[in-house]
Design an enzyme around this catalytic site. Structure first.
Site, short mmCIF file in Angstrom:
data_model
loop_
_atom_site.label_atom_id
_atom_site.label_comp_id
_atom_site.label_asym_id
_atom_site.label_seq_id
_atom_site.Cartn_x
_atom_site.Cartn_y
_atom_site.Cartn_z
N SER A 1 0.83 -1.20 0.00
CA SER A 1 0.00 0.00 0.00
C SER A 1 0.87 1.25 0.00
CB SER A 1 -0.91 0.03 1.22
OG SER A 1 -1.62 1.25 1.21
N LYS B 1 -4.58 -6.55 3.16
CA LYS B 1 -4.50 -5.41 2.25
C LYS B 1 -5.90 -5.04 1.72
CE LYS B 1 -3.00 -2.28 -0.65
NZ LYS B 1 -3.63 -2.28 -1.92
N HIS C 1 -7.65 -3.22 4.41
CA HIS C 1 -7.04 -1.88 4.44
C HIS C 1 -7.75 -0.97 3.43
CE1 HIS C 1 -4.44 1.05 2.46
NE2 HIS C 1 -3.85 1.25 3.62
N ASN C 2 -7.92 -1.47 2.22
CA ASN C 2 -8.56 -0.66 1.18
C ASN C 2 -10.01 -0.37 1.52
OD1 ASN C 2 -6.08 -1.13 -0.02
ND2 ASN C 2 -6.96 -1.22 -2.07
N GLU D 1 -10.07 2.32 3.90
CA GLU D 1 -9.73 3.55 3.16
C GLU D 1 -10.98 4.14 2.50
OE1 GLU D 1 -6.33 2.94 0.50
OE2 GLU D 1 -7.44 3.98 -1.07
P1 NBP Z 1 -0.50 -2.51 -14.45
O1 NBP Z 1 -1.51 -3.07 -13.53
O2 NBP Z 1 -0.91 -1.46 -15.43
O3 NBP Z 1 0.17 -3.72 -15.27
C1 NBP Z 1 1.11 -3.47 -16.30
C2 NBP Z 1 2.23 -4.48 -16.24
O4 NBP Z 1 1.70 -5.82 -16.38
C3 NBP Z 1 3.21 -4.28 -17.36
O5 NBP Z 1 4.50 -4.55 -16.86
C4 NBP Z 1 2.77 -5.34 -18.37
O6 NBP Z 1 3.79 -5.72 -19.25
C5 NBP Z 1 2.43 -6.46 -17.43
N1 NBP Z 1 1.66 -7.54 -18.06
C6 NBP Z 1 0.39 -7.57 -18.50
BR1 NBP Z 1 -0.74 -6.16 -18.50
N2 NBP Z 1 0.03 -8.76 -18.99
C7 NBP Z 1 1.12 -9.54 -18.89
C8 NBP Z 1 1.38 -10.88 -19.23
N3 NBP Z 1 0.44 -11.65 -19.74
N4 NBP Z 1 2.62 -11.34 -18.99
C9 NBP Z 1 3.56 -10.57 -18.46
N5 NBP Z 1 3.36 -9.28 -18.09
C10 NBP Z 1 2.17 -8.77 -18.31
O7 NBP Z 1 0.78 -1.98 -13.62
P2 NBP Z 1 0.82 -1.08 -12.31
O8 NBP Z 1 -0.17 0.02 -12.36
O9 NBP Z 1 2.26 -0.76 -12.08
O10 NBP Z 1 0.36 -2.09 -11.18
C11 NBP Z 1 1.04 -3.31 -10.88
C12 NBP Z 1 0.29 -4.04 -9.78
O11 NBP Z 1 0.28 -3.23 -8.62
C13 NBP Z 1 -1.18 -4.33 -10.10
O12 NBP Z 1 -1.54 -5.57 -9.56
C14 NBP Z 1 -1.92 -3.24 -9.42
O13 NBP Z 1 -3.22 -3.62 -9.03
C15 NBP Z 1 -1.06 -2.98 -8.22
N6 NBP Z 1 -1.16 -1.57 -7.82
C16 NBP Z 1 -1.06 -1.28 -6.57
C17 NBP Z 1 -1.14 0.01 -6.14
C18 NBP Z 1 -1.00 0.26 -4.73
O14 NBP Z 1 -1.18 1.36 -4.26
N7 NBP Z 1 -0.66 -0.74 -4.02
C19 NBP Z 1 -1.29 1.07 -6.99
C20 NBP Z 1 -1.37 0.77 -8.28
C21 NBP Z 1 -1.30 -0.56 -8.68
P3 NBP Z 1 3.92 -5.00 -20.71
O15 NBP Z 1 4.70 -3.77 -20.46
O16 NBP Z 1 4.65 -5.99 -21.52
O17 NBP Z 1 2.53 -4.73 -21.20
#
Ligand code: NBP
Length: 476
Positions: free
Chosen positions: A128, A182, A185-186, A189
């Site tokens: 988070s 987590k 947590h959300n 939130e």
């Molecule tokens: P995204 O959720 O937008 O995912 C993009 C990534 O996934 C890219 O690296 C993409 O590779 C890869 N990908 C996909 Br789409 N399909 C794939 C596949 N079949 N094989 C391999 N790679 C694949 O990225 P993000 O926004 O950085 O979020 C990452 C994670 O973190 C998610 O689970 C999200 O829910 C979580 N998250 C958490 C928070 C938080 O506050 N904790 C915030 C935002 C996100 P490519 O470049 O080759 O398309």
């Protein structure tokens, strides 16, 4: 093999987490992304990180010291499954795969079970703090096998946020426990944000203060018992002026709130567990209602209160709203911790609730002073039947409840929706009630479905012969 840890998935979260890892003493980070151009872009932009470039999962595996550890930061769902499958092909027993995405905890349980026999450890880790947290120090909620935490714990501790000299990370429990926590947590939130929005709405419509003036109110609240990241950013958002129109930004943002689904998961899971998380549910529903623009448009002519609403003493009213916010917040957290306890009981996790509050003190979106009180409450009594019954919270609710009632009454009379405040108050009154009208519901259920009931004065299960002579029979 030179790298100590790998990161798979280099969109915003993965890139930031990789940079965070690389900036810590002792870490050499191997990076891999399905689309290599993104890997190269990251490496070019951050030569200081000393990333190890890999273009296939095999190269990634070859670059990692044993036991290998890789954190997956890809899109939750099918992408995560695909990456796990690929890594399982090239990893060996004792290696660790960490999923840092927002996975549904039941997926994590399934994934952990599916690869357990390979000897590879699978750890679902809630992260988070958004982009900023990933880069500078998130709150981390790892689940998975306890033995993997021996290797993983120090790495995660090195990048986690720090609260009072302690890293915001703990081994939450086995398999899906981290992602479960987590998720809750959300959910909390969502509730926190809804309650803050209600406070803003009531103050604005009750006192006529401008958004900037209300920003001052929130800023002041941020030095008291409500002190938190969300209160702090609320003041910033309210103070923002729209460049194009010169109006307060909050007045030009469309009032239709989005959601990515974790709040809904919290509520769906609570329904399955039979835990009343009414404050969280109202927050999720309030966003849904706000986004039904056509229906809202069609309903605009529905009558509201006939009398004009005025607040006689704005200062007292603002203080009442502050108390209502604090009391409702206590209810939301109490409900959230109830869900954690119920999830732990259902799934056999040994979750230390005080430690969960501890790791939420910094790095995450709900970070707040308040969380120290929760840790203290569970330290004093780990078997606390409900968080709001801890002495500190009991007293706070006692002090706030009259103001809370006044605010809920006022909102209803003024025709201002305050679902968070009012449902939390109803929960509070329901919980403390000596007698609830659910006795009548049991009677109704027995009438139409012979569902039986228990009695207050005798053990056993009973049924009334409603369509016969209406005598009572034992249904044991
Ligand atoms: P995204 O959720 O937008 O995912 C993009 C990534 O996934 C890219 O690296 C993409 O590779 C890869 N990908 C996909 Br789409 N399909 C794939 C596949 N079949 N094989 C391999 N790679 C694949 O990225 P993000 O926004 O950085 O979020 C990452 C994670 O973190 C998610 O689970 C999200 O829910 C979580 N998250 C958490 C928070 C938080 O506050 N904790 C915030 C935002 C996100 P490519 O470049 O080759 O398309």
């Amino acid at each position: 093999a030179t790298a100590t840890i790998g990161v798979v998935g280099l969109a915003v979260m993965g890139s930031n987490l990789a940079r965070n890892l690389a900036s810590r003493e002792g870490n050499t980070v191997a990076v891999y992304n399905r689309t290599t151009a993104k890997t190269d872009e990251l490496i070019a932009e951050h030569p200081e990180a000393g990333f190890v470039r890999t273009t296939t999962v095999q190269e990634l595996a070859d670059s990692l010291q044993r036991p290998r550890t890789a954190i997956i930061m890809v899109k939750a769902g099918a992408a995560t499954d695909a990456v796990i499958d690929e890594l399982t092909e090239v990893f060996e027993p004792g290696d660790i795969i960490v999923d840092g995405g927002n996975a549904l905890f039941t997926d994590t349980i399934r994934r952990e079970a599916a690869i357990r026999d390979t000897g590879i450890h699978f750890v679902g880790c809630g992260i988070s703090g958004g982009e900023e947290g990933a880069l500078n120090g998130p709150s981390l909620m790892p689940g998975g096998p306890a033995e993997s935490y021996e290797t993983l714990g120090p790495i995660l501790a090195s990048i986690a946020a720090v609260a009072e000299d302690e890293p915001c990370v703990t081994h939450v429990g086995t398999d899906g426990a981290g992602h479960f926590v987590k998720m809750v947590h959300n959910g909390i939130e969502y509730a926190d944000m809804q309650l803050i929005a209600e406070a803003y709405d009531l103050i604005r419509r009750g006192t006529g203060k401008s958004p900037a003036e209300i920003a001052d109110v929130f800023q002041e609240w941020n030095s008291g018992e409500l002190a938190s990241y969300l209160i702090e950013i609320t003041a910033e958002v309210l103070r923002q002026t729209d460049e194009a129109t010169g109006e307060p930004l909050v007045d030009v943002i469309l009032d239709a709130a989005g959601a990515k689904g974790t709040g809904a998961w919290t509520v769906q899971t609570a329904l399955d567990l039979g835990v009343p998380v009414s404050g969280i549910a109202e927050a999720v529903f309030a966003r849904s209602l706000s986004s039904r623009l056509g229906q809202r448009e069609a309903a605009r002519g529905l009558p509201g209160p006939s009398q004009e609403w005025t607040v006689d003493d704005p200062e007292t009213f603002v203080e009442d709203v502050r108390q209502a916010l604090f009391a409702s917040k206590i209810v939301a957290y109490s409900q959230g911790f109830d869900e954690i306890a119920a999830g732990a009981a259902e799934h056999g996790w040994d979750i230390a609730k005080g430690d969960v509050a501890k790791i939420w003190r910094a790095g995450c979106i709900i970070r707040a002073q308040f969380l120290g009180r929760i840790t203290e409450a569970y330290a004093d009594d780990p078997d606390l039947s409900a968080l709001l019954l801890a002495p500190y919270f009991r007293q706070a609710l006692g002090e706030a409840q009259e103001a809370w009632r006044r605010v809920v009454v006022t909102a209803a009379q003024a025709g201002i929706p305050a679902p968070g405040f009012s449902s939390s108050l109803a929960y509070y009154d329901g919980l403390r009630a000596e007698q609830l009208p659910t006795a009548l519901i049991q009677g109704q259920r027995d009438f139409f479905g012979a569902h039986t009931y228990r009695r207050t004065d005798r053990d056993g299960v009973f049924h009334t012969l409603w369509s016969g002579d209406r005598s009572e029979v034992s249904a044991d």
